[in-house]
Design an enzyme around this catalytic site. Structure first.
Site, mmCIF file in Angstrom:
data_model
loop_
_atom_site.group_PDB
_atom_site.id
_atom_site.type_symbol
_atom_site.label_atom_id
_atom_site.label_comp_id
_atom_site.label_asym_id
_atom_site.label_seq_id
_atom_site.Cartn_x
_atom_site.Cartn_y
_atom_site.Cartn_z
ATOM 1 N N ASP A 54 6.430 9.837 -1.019
ATOM 2 C CA ASP A 54 5.989 8.513 -0.588
ATOM 3 C C ASP A 54 7.137 7.792 0.111
ATOM 4 O O ASP A 54 8.298 8.169 -0.032
ATOM 5 C CB ASP A 54 5.567 7.674 -1.800
ATOM 6 N N ASP B 247 1.544 8.051 -7.084
ATOM 7 C CA ASP B 247 1.545 7.033 -8.138
ATOM 8 C C ASP B 247 0.160 6.513 -8.483
ATOM 9 O O ASP B 247 -0.037 5.949 -9.551
ATOM 10 C CB ASP B 247 2.445 5.858 -7.754
ATOM 11 N N ASP C 258 -4.126 9.828 -6.210
ATOM 12 C CA ASP C 258 -3.140 10.880 -5.954
ATOM 13 C C ASP C 258 -3.234 12.027 -6.960
ATOM 14 O O ASP C 258 -2.602 13.070 -6.768
ATOM 15 C CB ASP C 258 -1.716 10.303 -6.021
#
Length: 693
Positions: A157, A424, A428
């Protein structure tokens, strides 16, 4: 995200994500405003329910290290039983004492059965999880420790992992055209009014990250002096005008009302009633700042008559002060960590829901490879085969939806990569479960994401992932060292069990001697090799090939050859000593301690893949020092306490025999180091196909 009320012309079902839509996900948090919602789906028909179904359908791979260790244990068990049976038969047939033959077979079986391998795997994984926890990574699945050492692609990310997940004011632009980069230090006092007005246009007690950044910048510049001022009215953000303003009343007798506004540059330009030339300058400045990866807000101020204070801010007169650029700064050490990954042959792909320009700016600052940028809308148009080809050159995926992460992971795995994926959110979870190494965020991650992951980052720090990869490589290297030592050390033990039978000599290694040897071998396998430091080139070499076996051909050949070399030397000593008619107890003592010297030489040789003796001898390892101290203390006890010596079947040795034992260990160590040097040159020839190093 901004949401609006539902209209009759809205579709009956629509994707909930996105601004200015009437649909929301179940479990969404309302940060501002309120409303009444109608439930459209529950249970497995909801989006969270769909994620649960997809999780149950994601196939996970069995831990490869456990499979490899099971294969080695089976091979060694078969070999151990074969040697024990051979000892039993030879002893019984050649000497006729079947009970003694059974005891001899049991003794050699004790030494040959591979009980060290499960111990090595259990202790290395437990200690590995502890070591990785020291760098801020919690291990939920032991298989991730081994997989981290083989990772070839790291998908990460942007927000909160590469960056600090907070906004700071990074750039300023005044209406006069003057600019300031706050990354190079504080701006001059000419920018004070811009910073002060930006803070006044924010909530007095800020919660929004951008408003917090405005207050911090104004405080740092010592220009936020509005003590005694009273907030009398606020014009909130609305879809037709993306700007907000606060009306403040000054203290004192000469009361005045000041309006401070901030918002999208085009909205602020509308409030200031700019002409076309002014709008063009504002748009050009905003575009230039946005191309540097900033979120750009315009700031304006103006005097307001008392009676006009409650009116809409479109009725006020504003003067453009300038633009403020905000960005989420990189975490300290991210650029260095990405450089380490690139040096180690690990490709880093940034996957973010942010805009491509912002992602590219952050990627350039972080030092990502100058690869292709793939956006979510493009991914949705690609087939799995097309995505497999495109992802090979991609370094940034922008505007991606969470469900597209699973497609990216599947494409990378189909291309033969070992994938680590960070995430997170609840959405996901399928990608985290499908990846070889699912990395969840400890601070901002959801419970679902953590449950689906293999490891959890305590501080959401990208650098911790790289540290975990480094430790994963070190742990795997040390497991290979331990398994190589186990194979090598059992060759001379098996040989010394068979040679006396073949040569018509008395049995030298009985159950007591075998037990003493195991008291050396087991701590070495479980503790000494686990504590070994990393190799010098650990993060300068490419990842190992995923299909490469734990105990591959070069390691097998080297270990067996080293063990055979030790057996040859010990066999020569046995034959030469047998011709001198030494008493059995003295011969047993001589051969046993020569074998101990050989074991120490094998330990030193396997402590490092390097062929330098200095590395083998002076390499720091506290556990090895304790083991050497234990061996020395045991030797002193055996030769110093006569009843113990007799009980163990040993006898005193002269200085000549003691010198020969030491010489045996030193000579074998030199020979082992020479074997390693030759093996390093031959490794490219005998290495299995597909190996990366």
């Amino acid at each position: 995200m901004r949401k609006r009320s539902a209209l009759q012309e809205d579709a009956a079902a629509c994707e909930p994500g996105g601004d200015d839509l009437p649909y929301v996900f179940g479990g969404a948090i309302v940060t501002r405003g309120g409303g009444l919602a109608r439930v459209m789906a529950t249970g497995p028909r909801s989006r969270i329910g769909e994620i649960g179904r997809s999780l149950s359908g994601v196939e996970t791979e069995a831990p490869r290290l456990q499979q490899e260790m099971g294969r080695i244990v089976r091979i060694c068990a078969i070999g151990g039983f074969a040697v024990a049976a051979l000892v039993f038969l030879l002893y019984g047939l050649m000497r006729g004492g079947w009970l003694d033959a059974l005891l001899a077979g049991i003794a050699i079986g004790m030494s040959m059965l591979p009980e060290e391998f499960p111990v090595v795997l259990a202790i290395f994984m437990a200690m590995g999880a502890w070591r990785i926890a020291q760098v801020g990574v919690l291990t939920r699945k032991a298989s991730a420790i081994e997989s981290m050492g083989a990772a070839t692609v790291l998908c990460t990310d942007k927000t909160g992992t590469l960056t600090q997940n907070r906004m700071v004011v990074a750039g300023l632009w005044l209406a006069s055209g003057e600019t300031a980069d706050l990354g190079a230090g504080m701006a001059s006092d000419r920018f004070d009014e811009l910073l002060r007005s930006g803070a006044m246009a924010s909530a007095p007690v800020p919660v929004d990250p951008m408003e917090v950044a405005f207050h911090e910048a104004a405080t740092a510049a010592a220009c936020q002096d509005v003590r005694g001022w009273t907030l009398v009215h606020t014009n909130v953000l609305r879809p037709d005008l993306l700007a907000m303003s606060n009306i403040w009343e000054s203290p004192g007798k000469e009361m005045m009302f000041v309006a401070a506004a901030k918002g999208a540059p085009e909205a602020i330009g509308r409030l200031c009633r700019l002409d076309k030339e002014g709008e063009a300058r504002l748009d050009a400045a905003a575009t230039a700042m946005a191309e540097r990866g900033m979120r750009v807000l315009g700031v304006a101020t103006g005097r307001v008559p008392r009676e006009a204070a409650p009116k809409d801010h479109l009725e006020h007169s504003f003067e453009l002060l300038g633009l403020v650029g905000l960005r989420d700064p990189l975490r300290p050490g991210v650029k260095e960590a990405i450089t380490q990954c690139q040096t180690a042959g690990i490709r880093v792909i940034m996957i973010t829901g942010d805009y491509a320009a912002t992602a590219q700016a952050i990627g350039g600052e972080a030092g990502l490879d100058a690869g292709e940028t793939l956006t979510g809308p493009i991914i949705s148009t690609l087939s799995d085969e097309e995505l497999l080809e495109r992802i090979k050159t991609v370094s940034i995926c922008a505007r991606t939806m969470p469900d597209q992460k699973l497609r990216i992971v599947s494409a990378l795995k189909a291309g033969g990569d070992v994938v680590a994926m960070t995430g997170d959110g609840v959405n996901d979870a399928p990608a985290l479960r499908a990846a070889h190494i699912g990395v969840a965020m400890g601070k901002r991650g959801t419970d679902v994401a953590r449950e689906a992951s293999s490891i959890v980052l305590v501080e959401d720090d990208f650098g911790a992932i790289v540290s975990a990869i480094r430790l994963g490589r070190r742990i795997y290297d040390n497991i290979r060292k331990a398994t190589g030592f186990i194979f090598a050390v059992h060759v001379p033990i098996a040989g010394l069990a068979l040679l006396p039978l073949l040569l018509g000599m008395p049995i030298l290694l009985g159950p007591i001697q075998i037990a003493l040897l195991e008291m050396i071998i087991d701590p070495v396998c479980a503790l000494v090799f686990e504590a070994e430091a990393e190799e010098e080139n650990l993060m300068q070499r490419p990842p190992r090939a995923p299909q490469e076996r734990l105990f591959n051909l070069p390691l097998v050949v080297s270990s067996v050859f080293q063990g055979g070399l030790a057996l040859a030397v010990l066999g020569a000593i046995l034959i030469a000593s047998g011709r001198t008619s030494l008493p059995v107890e003295e011969l047993r003592t001589f051969i046993f301690f020569a074998l101990v010297a050989s074991v120490i030489a094998l330990i030193l040789a396997h402590r490092s893949f390097s062929a330098r003796i200095s590395k083998a001898v002076v390499r720091h390892n506290v556990a090895f020092r304790y083991v050497l101290g234990f061996i020395l203390a045991g030797t002193i006890l055996i030769f110093g306490v006569e009843p113990l010596q007799q009980r163990l079947g040993f006898a005193p040795l002269g200085w000549v025999e003691a010198g020969l034992i030491i010489l045996t260990g030193v000579a074998l160590l030199g020979a082992f180091e020479l074997v390693k040097a030759v093996g390093a040159r031959l490794a490219p020839v005998i290495r299995p196909a597909g190996s990366r190093h």
